[in-house]
Design a protein around this motif. Structure first.
Motif, PDB file in Angstrom:
ATOM      1  N   SER A 259      13.957  17.797  14.196  1.00 12.90           N
ATOM      2  CA  SER A 259      12.891  18.601  13.164  1.00 12.90           C
ATOM      3  C   SER A 259      13.759  18.896  11.697  1.00 12.90           C
ATOM      4  O   SER A 259      13.333  18.677  10.610  1.00 12.90           O
ATOM      5  CB  SER A 259      12.404  19.619  13.655  1.00 12.90           C
ATOM      6  OG  SER A 259      11.843  20.511  12.715  1.00 12.90           O
ATOM      7  N   ALA A 263      13.431  17.381   7.796  1.00 11.37           N
ATOM      8  CA  ALA A 263      13.533  18.314   6.485  1.00 11.37           C
ATOM      9  C   ALA A 263      14.234  17.861   5.547  1.00 11.37           C
ATOM     10  O   ALA A 263      14.027  18.082   4.355  1.00 11.37           O
ATOM     11  CB  ALA A 263      13.273  19.697   7.035  1.00 11.37           C
ATOM     12  N   GLU A 264      15.663  17.469   6.116  1.00  6.91           N
ATOM     13  CA  GLU A 264      16.661  17.234   5.232  1.00  6.91           C
ATOM     14  C   GLU A 264      16.438  15.919   4.506  1.00  6.91           C
ATOM     15  O   GLU A 264      16.595  15.799   3.365  1.00  6.91           O
ATOM     16  CB  GLU A 264      17.984  17.049   6.013  1.00  6.91           C
ATOM     17  CG  GLU A 264      18.320  18.554   6.464  1.00  6.91           C
ATOM     18  CD  GLU A 264      19.639  18.571   7.471  1.00  6.91           C
ATOM     19  OE1 GLU A 264      20.107  19.562   7.886  1.00  6.91           O
ATOM     20  OE2 GLU A 264      19.892  17.201   7.807  1.00  6.91           O
ATOM     21  N   GLN A 266      13.599  14.050   4.322  1.00  7.90           N
ATOM     22  CA  GLN A 266      12.297  13.749   3.542  1.00  7.90           C
ATOM     23  C   GLN A 266      12.029  12.415   3.422  1.00  7.90           C
ATOM     24  O   GLN A 266      11.695  11.681   2.379  1.00  7.90           O
ATOM     25  CB  GLN A 266      12.430  14.414   2.085  1.00  7.90           C
ATOM     26  CG  GLN A 266      12.616  15.834   2.137  1.00  7.90           C
ATOM     27  CD  GLN A 266      11.378  16.533   2.507  1.00  7.90           C
ATOM     28  OE1 GLN A 266      10.227  16.383   2.086  1.00  7.90           O
ATOM     29  NE2 GLN A 266      11.600  17.397   3.522  1.00  7.90           N
TER      30      GLN A 266
END
Length: 347
Positions: A259, A263-264, A266
């Motif tokens: 997760s 998010a890091e 993208q």
């Protein structure tokens, strides 16, 4: 051992892998109580023209002092350090004469450990009659875990500056060695030979240091940037250890990792970032893992190749369900097969 009142020699050993001047309390106490502090003059800032080594009688304090970082740190703390020129016998003469006269003298051992001087100390301590003064050897600093990595960086830096072969290497020219060392490390893991594994991990670590040193020449990044990046990533992706997130089990840890990674990065697809050069079974496992939340179905096979491929993929899917690494399972089975083949050949 006793002799002249107060006469003593304290030999202070320090680690070259610890910041200069970072000493133990007992070392600072020894330096503070010493009447004289000495160190090998070695190359000094003022002796470029002094090619000849003085005799024992000429052992004197070098005018500009040694360039050693550890000595400079001691001097910077307010101590006077006598830089004694000459060889180990000159150094021992300076120490023993001072101690015999009743002075408390300390000696700062250099980065190479000065084995010649330490042998002389041992010889005089074991000889009869015993010296008329106390002699103590103490550790002023100790290596910390990972300290030898500093040695690797230093050696790699020297090779890059002084070895013609190392100077010619690029990221591209070293790529084949990185792949080779990776497979040799995997082989060491498969055989269970821990000494072999240690050696191969060292070879793999060399590749990291080598590529980092090349990048430093290009002003791209340094070994510290590489280490700092992975440290920051590990802290960031383990909030259950370094933060306040709760993770009940390994599955929760893995879910948090993915997760945070998503998010890091993208990324527009779950398949981005998967190296397609992976061995087929490992690649299949990686793709299935990334796409586990998606519903997909392969088209019906139209050839034997398609059918075998689908069956292999199904086996990898089954392996994942059972918690088995398909790639490792096949490698282990092949090892067993190789053992049986060799046994058959020798019978």
């Amino acid at each position: 051992m006793s002799g002249a009142p107060g006469g003593s020699i304290t030999v202070v050993l320090t680690s070259p892998r610890v910041a200069p001047g970072l000493l133990t309390r007992v070392a600072w106490t020894a330096l503070s109580s010493a009447d004289l502090i000495g160190a090998d003059a070695g190359p000094t800032r003022a002796d470029a023209e002094a090619a000849a080594v003085p005799s024992r009688a000429d052992a004197v304090e070098a005018a500009a002092g040694p360039t050693r970082a550890d000595v400079q740190a001691i001097v910077g703390s307010g101590f006077v350090v006598t830089a004694v020129v000459g060889g180990v016998r000159d150094h021992w003469a300076w120490l023993s004469d001072a101690a015999a006269s009743g002075q408390r003298v300390a000696w700062l051992i250099g980065e190479d450990g000065e084995p010649g001087l330490l042998r002389l100390v041992a010889e005089h301590l074991s000889a009869e009659p015993r010296p008329p003064y106390e002699v103590e050897i103490l550790h002023g600093s100790y290596d910390v875990p990972g300290a030898r990595l500093i040695d690797l960086v230093r050696v790699m830096d020297r090779l890059r500056r002084n070895c013609p072969w190392d100077q010619e290497q690029t990221h591209e020219s070293l790529a084949k060695y990185l792949l080779e060392e990776t497979y040799e490390t995997l082989e060491a893991i498969d055989t269970g030979d821990r000494d072999h594994l240690r050696e191969e991990l060292g070879d793999l670590l060399l590749q990291v240091a080598f590529h980092s040193r090349i990048a430093e020449d290009d002003d791209a990044f340094t070994i510290d940037d590489v280490a700092g990046g992975i440290v920051e990533k590990l802290v960031r992706r383990h909030p259950h250890v370094f933060g306040t997130v709760h993770a009940a089990d390994a599955a929760a840890v893995e879910a948090n990792w993915e997760s945070i990674k998503a998010a890091e990065k993208q990324r527009s697809s779950v398949l981005e970032g998967i190296p397609t050069a992976l061995p087929a079974l490992a690649l299949a496992d990686k793709i299935l893992g990334r796409a586990s939340k998606l519903t997909t179905e392969l088209p019906a096979p139209t050839s034997d190749q398609d059918r075998i491929g689908a069956q292999l993929l199904a086996l990898v899917q089954e392996s994942r369900a059972l918690g088995v690494d398909a790639e490792q399972a096949l490698r282990t089975t092949l090892q067993h097969l190789a053992t049986e083949i060799r046994a058959a050949e020798s019978s």
